[in-house]
Design a protein around this motif. Structure first.
Motif, PDB file in Angstrom:
ATOM      1  N   LYS A  28       1.143  -1.027  -0.154  1.00  0.00           N
ATOM      2  CA  LYS A  28       0.023  -0.118   0.047  1.00  0.00           C
ATOM      3  C   LYS A  28       0.707   1.176  -0.092  1.00  0.00           C
ATOM      4  CE  LYS A  28      -4.238   2.109   2.079  1.00  0.00           C
ATOM      5  NZ  LYS A  28      -4.831   2.481   2.547  1.00  0.00           N
ATOM      6  N   GLU A  82      -2.475   9.801   6.918  1.00  0.00           N
ATOM      7  CA  GLU A  82      -3.109   7.990   7.787  1.00  0.00           C
ATOM      8  C   GLU A  82      -2.396   7.756   8.629  1.00  0.00           C
ATOM      9  OE1 GLU A  82      -4.597   5.958   3.601  1.00  0.00           O
ATOM     10  OE2 GLU A  82      -3.484   6.389   3.170  1.00  0.00           O
ATOM     11  N   ASP A 113     -10.499   0.239   7.071  1.00  0.00           N
ATOM     12  CA  ASP A 113     -10.338   1.172   5.521  1.00  0.00           C
ATOM     13  C   ASP A 113      -9.326   0.076   4.787  1.00  0.00           C
ATOM     14  OD1 ASP A 113     -11.498   2.459   3.495  1.00  0.00           O
ATOM     15  OD2 ASP A 113      -8.844   4.339   3.829  1.00  0.00           O
ATOM     16  N   PHE A 114      -8.468   0.281   5.809  1.00  0.00           N
ATOM     17  CA  PHE A 114      -7.150  -0.582   4.797  1.00  0.00           C
ATOM     18  C   PHE A 114      -7.653  -2.373   5.602  1.00  0.00           C
ATOM     19  CE2 PHE A 114      -2.990  -3.473   6.029  1.00  0.00           C
ATOM     20  CZ  PHE A 114      -2.729  -2.927   5.131  1.00  0.00           C
ATOM     21  N   TYR A 131     -10.127  -2.930   4.157  1.00  0.00           N
ATOM     22  CA  TYR A 131     -11.265  -3.451   3.193  1.00  0.00           C
ATOM     23  C   TYR A 131     -10.079  -3.164   2.088  1.00  0.00           C
ATOM     24  CZ  TYR A 131     -14.338  -1.332  -0.805  1.00  0.00           C
ATOM     25  OH  TYR A 131     -15.114  -0.995  -1.778  1.00  0.00           O
ATOM     26  N   TYR A 132      -9.834  -2.248   1.810  1.00  0.00           N
ATOM     27  CA  TYR A 132      -8.270  -2.677   0.970  1.00  0.00           C
ATOM     28  C   TYR A 132      -7.323  -3.175   0.238  1.00  0.00           C
ATOM     29  CZ  TYR A 132      -3.837  -0.434  -0.921  1.00  0.00           C
ATOM     30  OH  TYR A 132      -2.585  -1.014  -2.075  1.00  0.00           O
ATOM     31  N   GLN A 133      -7.118  -4.248   1.362  1.00  0.00           N
ATOM     32  CA  GLN A 133      -7.059  -5.756   1.386  1.00  0.00           C
ATOM     33  C   GLN A 133      -8.180  -6.346   0.829  1.00  0.00           C
ATOM     34  OE1 GLN A 133      -3.210  -6.357   1.881  1.00  0.00           O
ATOM     35  NE2 GLN A 133      -3.333  -4.494   3.319  1.00  0.00           N
ATOM     36  N   MET A 184      -7.735  -5.318  -2.862  1.00  0.00           N
ATOM     37  CA  MET A 184      -6.279  -5.695  -3.886  1.00  0.00           C
ATOM     38  C   MET A 184      -6.142  -7.211  -4.315  1.00  0.00           C
ATOM     39  SD  MET A 184      -4.694  -2.889  -4.997  1.00  0.00           S
ATOM     40  CE  MET A 184      -3.660  -3.274  -4.901  1.00  0.00           C
ATOM     41  N   TYR A 215     -10.028   1.776  -7.016  1.00  0.00           N
ATOM     42  CA  TYR A 215     -10.209   1.859  -5.408  1.00  0.00           C
ATOM     43  C   TYR A 215     -10.191   3.173  -5.090  1.00  0.00           C
ATOM     44  CZ  TYR A 215      -8.693   1.815  -0.065  1.00  0.00           C
ATOM     45  OH  TYR A 215      -8.632   2.212   1.043  1.00  0.00           O
ATOM     46  N   MET A 216      -9.176   3.837  -5.495  1.00  0.00           N
ATOM     47  CA  MET A 216      -8.410   5.253  -5.066  1.00  0.00           C
ATOM     48  C   MET A 216      -9.325   6.167  -5.755  1.00  0.00           C
ATOM     49  SD  MET A 216      -4.802   5.105  -4.148  1.00  0.00           S
ATOM     50  CE  MET A 216      -4.733   7.094  -3.773  1.00  0.00           C
ATOM     51  N   SER A 249     -13.009   6.889  -3.292  1.00  0.00           N
ATOM     52  CA  SER A 249     -12.703   8.011  -2.192  1.00  0.00           C
ATOM     53  C   SER A 249     -12.495   9.720  -2.490  1.00  0.00           C
ATOM     54  CB  SER A 249     -11.751   7.518  -1.951  1.00  0.00           C
ATOM     55  OG  SER A 249     -10.466   8.325  -2.454  1.00  0.00           O
TER      56      SER A 249
END
Length: 198
Positions: free
Chosen positions: A57, A63, A116-117, A119-121, A124, A143-144, A147
């Motif tokens: 990431k 963050e 949030d982290f 969710y990102y994982q 990805m 994803y970016m 937001s």
């Protein structure tokens, strides 16, 4: 901002400056601090057995990084490396937990950041499981863009280099470059002044 700076400083936090390429923490090290980025960008990365970099990431201003490991007392599985000049607020681990005891409402902010982290994982993992390089790249940039307020086509300027996109998606640089050019031909992305817009 995950945790308001006033709470961090009242608990004894300090400000640290890092230059491009400086290591904030290393794979295998014990987590001793809570880190919150106030300026710059940091990559969380590691390397596979062949020496290929995998970026887990890219952390941006506001963050935090590595905080989940403070709760389980495991060594870092990644490096945190400054991608540009960075300013980081860091708070020693015991002070961090004391702060949370004094201000229990901060747990909600922390849980929101951790969620949030995660969710990102998930996003990805799903994108990078595809054999299609375009789907991998779209997974990262979508994803970016999600937001941001403006979701119109080509409104989002991708903040990554092609090398970083390759490392985020597990592709080789040549494949990432070729795929992005094909995506431009199909009008999925627009390239202007070497910058990618999605």
């Amino acid at each position: 901002m995950i945790i308001n700076e006033k709470f961090l400083f009242s608990a004894g936090a300090e400000v640290k400056e890092y230059n491009t390429g400086d290591v904030i923490f290393q794979d295998g090290a014990s987590p001793l601090y809570y880190y919150q980025l106030t300026k710059g960008k940091v990559k969380l990365n590691n390397y596979n057995k062949e020496g290929k970099e995998l970026i887990q990431k890219i952390i941006s201003e506001g963050e935090s990084l590595g905080e989940s490991l403070l709760f389980i007392d495991k060594p870092y599985p990644v490096d945190a490396v400054a991608l540009e000049q960075c300013t980081v607020i860091r708070l020693y681990r015991t002070n961090f937990f004391s702060m949370l005891n004094v201000y229990p409402h901060l747990y909600f902010n922390l849980c929101q950041g951790l969620s949030d982290f995660l969710y990102y994982q998930y996003i990805m993992l799903q994108a990078n499981s595809s054999q299609n390089p375009a789907e991998r790249i779209i997974g990262v940039i979508d994803y970016m863009k999600d937001s941001k307020k403006d979701h119109t086509p080509f409104s989002f300027k991708v903040p990554f280099t092609r090398q970083q996109i390759a490392a985020l998606t597990g592709l080789c640089v040549e494949t990432a470059i070729r795929t992005i050019k094909n995506m431009e031909k199909k009008k999925i992305v627009k390239i202007k002044d070497r910058k990618i817009y999605f």
